[in-house]
Write an enzyme that holds these catalytic residues in place. Structure first.
Site, PDB file in Angstrom:
ATOM      1  N   ASN A 120       0.812  -1.156  -0.021  1.00 57.37           N
ATOM      2  CA  ASN A 120      -0.037  -0.116   0.108  1.00 57.37           C
ATOM      3  C   ASN A 120       0.911   1.339   0.115  1.00 57.37           C
ATOM      4  O   ASN A 120       1.564   1.588   0.950  1.00 57.37           O
ATOM      5  CB  ASN A 120      -1.064   0.069   1.122  1.00 57.37           C
ATOM      6  N   TRP A 121       1.060   1.951  -1.238  1.00 63.18           N
ATOM      7  CA  TRP A 121       1.863   3.079  -1.260  1.00 63.18           C
ATOM      8  C   TRP A 121       1.216   4.319  -0.721  1.00 63.18           C
ATOM      9  O   TRP A 121       1.804   5.479  -0.709  1.00 63.18           O
ATOM     10  CB  TRP A 121       2.233   3.308  -2.790  1.00 63.18           C
ATOM     11  N   LYS A 122      -0.092   4.176  -0.368  1.00 58.46           N
ATOM     12  CA  LYS A 122      -0.642   5.405   0.412  1.00 58.46           C
ATOM     13  C   LYS A 122      -0.443   6.676  -0.701  1.00 58.46           C
ATOM     14  O   LYS A 122      -0.552   6.638  -1.636  1.00 58.46           O
ATOM     15  CB  LYS A 122      -0.169   5.577   1.740  1.00 58.46           C
ATOM     16  N   HIS A 163      -9.526   1.325   5.348  1.00 57.06           N
ATOM     17  CA  HIS A 163      -8.410   1.423   5.951  1.00 57.06           C
ATOM     18  C   HIS A 163      -8.333   2.331   7.183  1.00 57.06           C
ATOM     19  O   HIS A 163      -9.303   3.253   7.059  1.00 57.06           O
ATOM     20  CB  HIS A 163      -7.414   1.873   5.002  1.00 57.06           C
ATOM     21  N   GLU A 193      -6.674   4.710   8.190  1.00 57.24           N
ATOM     22  CA  GLU A 193      -6.542   6.255   7.844  1.00 57.24           C
ATOM     23  C   GLU A 193      -7.891   6.766   7.148  1.00 57.24           C
ATOM     24  O   GLU A 193      -8.073   8.062   7.503  1.00 57.24           O
ATOM     25  CB  GLU A 193      -5.329   6.422   6.958  1.00 57.24           C
ATOM     26  N   GLU A 225      -5.012  -4.909  10.801  1.00 58.03           N
ATOM     27  CA  GLU A 225      -4.198  -3.937  11.016  1.00 58.03           C
ATOM     28  C   GLU A 225      -4.372  -3.214  12.302  1.00 58.03           C
ATOM     29  O   GLU A 225      -5.186  -2.186  12.336  1.00 58.03           O
ATOM     30  CB  GLU A 225      -4.087  -3.106   9.861  1.00 58.03           C
ATOM     31  N   GLY A 265       2.727   2.053  10.778  1.00 60.49           N
ATOM     32  CA  GLY A 265       3.781   3.209  10.720  1.00 60.49           C
ATOM     33  C   GLY A 265       4.583   3.562  11.956  1.00 60.49           C
ATOM     34  O   GLY A 265       5.076   4.541  12.025  1.00 60.49           O
ATOM     35  N   SER A 310       3.470  -2.046  10.337  1.00 59.91           N
ATOM     36  CA  SER A 310       4.842  -2.273  10.467  1.00 59.91           C
ATOM     37  C   SER A 310       5.738  -3.575  10.010  1.00 59.91           C
ATOM     38  O   SER A 310       6.380  -4.121  10.592  1.00 59.91           O
ATOM     39  CB  SER A 310       5.280  -1.788  11.953  1.00 59.91           C
ATOM     40  N   GLY A 352       2.796  -1.126   4.385  1.00 57.63           N
ATOM     41  CA  GLY A 352       2.910   0.246   3.904  1.00 57.63           C
ATOM     42  C   GLY A 352       4.418   0.528   3.611  1.00 57.63           C
ATOM     43  O   GLY A 352       4.690   0.303   2.538  1.00 57.63           O
ATOM     44  N   GLY A 353       5.122   1.444   4.438  1.00 64.46           N
ATOM     45  CA  GLY A 353       6.376   1.649   4.349  1.00 64.46           C
ATOM     46  C   GLY A 353       7.423   0.722   3.573  1.00 64.46           C
ATOM     47  O   GLY A 353       7.922   1.400   2.728  1.00 64.46           O
TER      48      GLY A 353
END
Ligand code: PGA
Length: 252
Positions: free
Chosen positions: A10-12, A93, A95, A164, A170, A209, A230-231
């Protein structure tokens, strides 16, 4: 790990055309591991270019609107996503739930709209730190599932659920492997209660994470069918390590 692994990046709100070379390298890693389903979720602006670059990975969206079209400035519907070549979308998600105030009912409407448009769905759920500390984690996730699982006929066939924990996203902090396994078992039980036999085939991903160093351990937890990353999905170097960790577990 349970079933054929599904590893999704997931590149957000990251990713310009300059990052397509990274996507191509991720695609080559996917090609090297045919036993793993790899998905990549760029921002809407990059989906078409990513679809053209991808041979061995699926490209998805990060969200969709519940309505197929209309006067909704700034929103993207499921049929529009499908038109770009996306084959699945994330919904719910944390967010989106936290920063855009999305309720379970809205998330469910989005999931149903995505399935209606022929897309696969990754439905995200997860508790906050306060909810875990007060012993409410399983109840909170159970209520999110009750309120937001898609309802259509055959919904389970194109559905994955991503667990999640909000406090792990993150932050570099992850739950213990035992806690991941316990939550995934609870999610599996809920999926079976809602969908019957079809619920057994829904992949339940862990997210929060996940990185090249901890992926093998987290993926090995009970009922974990993959990861939403993600990251660590932003560079081919780290994401490819996660893909190979899943491949090694699947072959073991
Ligand atoms: P993270 O994000 O891997 O950067 O923690 C995961 C997610 O939000 O899907």
């Amino acid at each position: 790990m349970t079933g054929r692994p599904y590893i999704v990046g997931n590149w957000k709100m990251n990713g310009t055309r300059a990052m397509l070379s990274e996507a191509r390298a991720i695609d080559r890693a996917a090609a090297r591991h045919p036993g793993v389903d790899v998905g990549i979720v760029p921002p809407f602006t990059l989906i078409s270019a990513m679809v053209e670059a991808a041979q061995d990975m699926a490209v998805g969206g990060q969200d969709c609107h519940a309505k197929p079209s209309g006067a909704f400035t700034g929103d993207v519907s499921a049929p529009l996503l499908a038109d770009t070549g996306a084959v699945f979308t994330i919904v719910g998600h944390s967010e989106r739930r936290a920063l855009h105030g999305e309720s379970n009912a809205e998330v469910q409407a989005k999931a149903n709209a995505a399935l209606e448009a022929g897309l696969g769905v990754i439905l995200c759920v997860g508790e906050t730190e306060a909810e875990r500390d007060s012993g409410q984690a399983e109840a909170v996730v159970g209520a999110q599932l009750d309120g937001s699982l898609p309802t259509g006929e055959d919904a389970a066939a194109r559905l994955s659920v991503a667990y999640e924990p909000v406090w792990a996203i993150g932050t570099g902090r992850v739950p213990s492997v035992d806690d991941v396994g316990a939550m995934h078992r609870a999610i599996r039980a809920k999926l079976s209660a809602v969908y019957g036999e079809a619920g057994a085939a829904v992949r339940v991903l862990y997210g929060g994470s996940v990185n090249a160093g901890n992926a093998a351990e987290l993926l090995a937890a009970d009922e974990v069918g993959g990861a939403l990353v993600g990251g660590a999905s932003l560079t081919a170097e780290s994401f490819a390590t996660i893909i190979s960790a899943a491949a090694a577990l699947a072959e073991a």
